[in-house]
Design an enzyme around this catalytic site. Structure first.
Site, PDB file in Angstrom:
ATOM      1  N   HIS A 309      56.991  -8.036  22.021  1.00 54.10           N
ATOM      2  CA  HIS A 309      55.883  -7.538  21.759  1.00 54.10           C
ATOM      3  C   HIS A 309      55.310  -6.975  22.850  1.00 54.10           C
ATOM      4  CE1 HIS A 309      51.920  -6.952  20.158  1.00 54.10           C
ATOM      5  NE2 HIS A 309      52.559  -7.114  18.793  1.00 54.10           N
ATOM      6  N   ASP A 367      56.207 -10.790  12.563  1.00 53.30           N
ATOM      7  CA  ASP A 367      57.361 -10.299  11.519  1.00 53.30           C
ATOM      8  C   ASP A 367      58.383 -11.106  11.359  1.00 53.30           C
ATOM      9  OD1 ASP A 367      56.470  -7.120  12.754  1.00 53.30           O
ATOM     10  OD2 ASP A 367      56.378  -7.653  10.647  1.00 53.30           O
TER      11      ASP A 367
END
Ligand code: SDX
Length: 432
Positions: A309, A367
C-alpha cells in the site's frame, strides 16, 4: 490550518533562497506550502505519483500508515465497523457528525425514496454485450444519469449537490444489482422500500420474481461492514480523480463516473478481483513458495495482489476486520474449510515472515480478504470492484462536495518536466 513556521529552499546554482510557509493540520504531518514557488523561483516541484504531495486540505478521513490507523471524521474504523450501519457512516462522512435517531430516520427515508432508476435507463443495458465487464457497464450507466437530471446539475447550488448525492447513494446499489442481473440474463428486480439499504441490495442482487428471498442477517451484516470499510480512504487514486474532475465544474454524475473508471485498475479497486484470480492460480499451499519467489523477482511482473500500500507501512486495519468478517461468513455458511481462505491465511503467514515483504513493509491490504468474503456472499468475481465502487461512492461524494465548498479550490492543472524535442521547423514531405 496554521502557519506554524517556514522552510527555506536554496538554489545552490543561483544562490537564491526562497521562504515557504509550513502549515499544520489537527493531526498528521505538516505540509510545505509551495504555492508561491513557481512565482518566486520559476521552477516547479516534481513528484510523479504524488508520493510527497498533499493535493488539498480535508477534514473527512485521516490515515496513519505507520501505525495502521484509519479515522472517518475522527472515529476509528474499528468502532464504526462494529457499532454502526452503513447509512450512519454515510451520514457521518457527508455531514461531519454521526446522526441522532431522527436525523438517521430522515436520511434513510430520503435515500429509500430515490432507489428506483428512470425506466428509460434499462434501455441503456441493452446496448451492452451480456458478457461485458460490470465496471464497463457501471461507467456507462452512472455516466448516463446526468442525462436524466437536468434539474439538479448546478454544482454551485448546495440544494442540487445534496439532491445529486442522495440520488447517487440511492441508485448505485440498484445499478450494481442491475449489472449482475443483466449479465446473468435474469430480470431486473425493483427495490423494496420496506428493506434496509443492504437488505435491498441483497434482494435486488439475488432475488427473483419466482420465489421469496430469505435474508441472512449474518451475510447482511457482513456486507454492511464491507461497505463501511470501503467507504472512504483519503486522497486515493479514484478520489483524487473525482476531485480533479469536479474542479472543472463537471456535474456530480460525471465526476463519480470518473472515479468508477479509475477504481477499476488492478493496482487500485480492481485488486480484489485480481486477488481471487491469483489464489485460484496458486491453487494449493504447496505452490505458495513458487509464487512468493515470483513476487520477489524483478524480472517477473507477477505481484502478490492484495499486498502492499502506498500509505500503510503497517497492517491495513481494514484487512484485519475483513479477515474477521471472512471467518464469520464462512463459519455461518459451513465453509470454514474453504480451500481459498485456508490458502490465503497460509499465504499471509508465509509472506509476513519473508524478509522481502518485511523489508518493504508489504502487508495485506483491504483487498486481500474481501474477494473471499464477496465470493462466499454469492457475488461473482467480476462484480467485486463494483461492490467496492458501491461502498466508495459516499467517500467520492463527500470529497467532491468538500472540494467545491473549499474557498481555496481552483481547477486542478498540474505542470510537467518537459523532456521532448526543442523547437524545430516543419520540412516539406518531399524532403523528409
Ligand atoms: C487499494 O490509495 C489507497 O488508499 C487505495 C485503497 C483505497 O481504499 O482507496 O487502499 C485501495 O487500492 C489497495 C491496494 C490494492 N492493490 C493491490 O493489492 C495491488 C498489489 N499492490 C501493489 O501494486 C502496490 O503495493 C500498490 C500499488 C498498492 C502500492 O504501490 P506503490 O506505493 O507505488 O509502491 P511500489 O509499487 O513502488 O512498491 C514498492 C516496492 C517495489 O519494489 P522496489 O521497486 O522498491 O524494489 O514494493 C514492491 C515493488 O516492486 N511491491 C510488491 C508489491 N507491492 C509493492 N512486490 C510484490 N508484491 C506486491 N504486491
Amino acid at each position: 490550518m496554521t502557519d506554524s513556521h517556514s522552510v527555506t529552499l536554496t538554489n545552490k546554482t543561483t544562490e537564491k533562497s526562497f521562504d515557504m510557509p509550513v502549515l499544520s493540520g489537527t493531526i498528521g504531518p505538516d505540509v510545505v506550502d509551495i504555492r508561491t514557488l513557481q512565482a518566486q523561483s520559476g521552477m516547479f516541484t516534481y513528484d510523479p505519483g504524488f508520493i510527497s504531495t498533499a493535493s488539498c486540505s480535508s477534514s473527512i478521513t485521516y490515515i496513519d500508515g505507520d501505525e495502521g490507523v484509519l479515522l472517518y471524521r475522527g472515529y476509528p474504523i474499528e468502532q464504526l465497523a462494529e457499532q454502526c450501519t452503513f447509512l450512519e457512516v454515510c451520514y457521518l462522512l457527508l455531514n461531519g457528525e454521526l446522526p441522532d435517531k431522527k436525523q438517521l430516520d430522515s436520511f434513510t427515508r430520503n435515500i429509500t425514496m430515490h432507489t428506483m432508476v428512470h425506466d428509460q435507463l434499462t434501455n441503456f443495458f441493452k446496448g451492452f454485450r451480456r458478457d461485458a465487464h460490470p465496471m464497463a457497464v457501471m461507467v456507462g450507466i452512472v455516466g448516463a444519469l446526468s442525462a436524466f437530471y437536468h434539474d439538479s446539475l448546478d454544482v454551485k447550488s448546495k440544494h442540487d449537490r445534496d439532491l445529486s448525492a442522495l440520488r447517487l447513494l440511492a441508485k448505485v446499489p440498484t445499478i450494481v444489482a442491475m449489472c449482475h442481473k443483466y449479465s446473468s440474463g435474469l430480470p431486473f428486480m425493483y427495490p423494496k422500500n420496506k428493506l434496509t439499504y443492504v437488505e435491498n441490495f441483497m434482494w435486488m442482487m439475488h432475488g427473483t420474481p419466482c420465489e421469496d428471498y430469505q435474508q441472512n442477517s449474518v451475510l447482511v451484516r457482513a456486507l454492511e461492514r464491507i461497505l463501511i470499510l470501503h467507504a472512504d480512504h483519503e486522497q486515493n487514486a479514484s478520489t483524487s480523480t473525482v476531485r480533479l474532475a469536479g474542479s472543472s465544474g463537471a456535474n456530480p454524475f460525471a465526476c463519480i463516473t470518473a472515479g468508477i473508471a479509475c477504481l477499476w485498475g488492478a493496482a487500485h479497486g480492481g485488486a480484489n478481483e485480481a486477488v481471487l484470480k491469483m489464489l485460484e492460480q496458486i491453487g494449493d499451499v504447496s505452490q505458495i513458495d513458487t509464487y512468493i519467489k515470483r513476487a520477489k523477482d524483478k524480472n517477473d511482473n507477477f505481484r502478490l495482489m492484495g499486498f502492499g500500500h502506498r500509505v500503510y507501512k503497517n497492517y491495513d486495519p481494514r484487512a484485519k476486520l475483513m479477515r474477521e468478517t471472512c471467518h464469520e461468513v464462512l463459519t455461518e455458511l459451513g465453509l470454514h474449510d474453504d480451500k481459498l481462505f485456508k490458502l490465503a491465511l497460509e499465504l499471509e503467514r508465509i509472506a509476513l515472515e519473508d524478509e522481502y515483504f518485511v523489508a518493504k513493509k508489504l502487508y495485506p491490504n483491504v483487498d486481500f480478504y474481501s474477494g473471499i468474503v464477496l465470493r462466499a456472499l454469492g457475488i461473482p468475481t467480476n462484480m467485486f470492484t463494483a461492490i467496492f465502487a458501491m461502498g466508495r461512492t459516499v467517500g467520492w461524494i463527500a470529497h467532491w462536495d468538500e472540494m467545491i465548498s473549499d474557498p481555496e479550490q481552483k481547477i486542478g492543472r498540474p505542470r510537467q518536466l518537459y523532456k521532448g524535442a526543442v523547437k524545430r521547423n516543419v520540412t516539406p514531405i518531399s524532403t523528409r
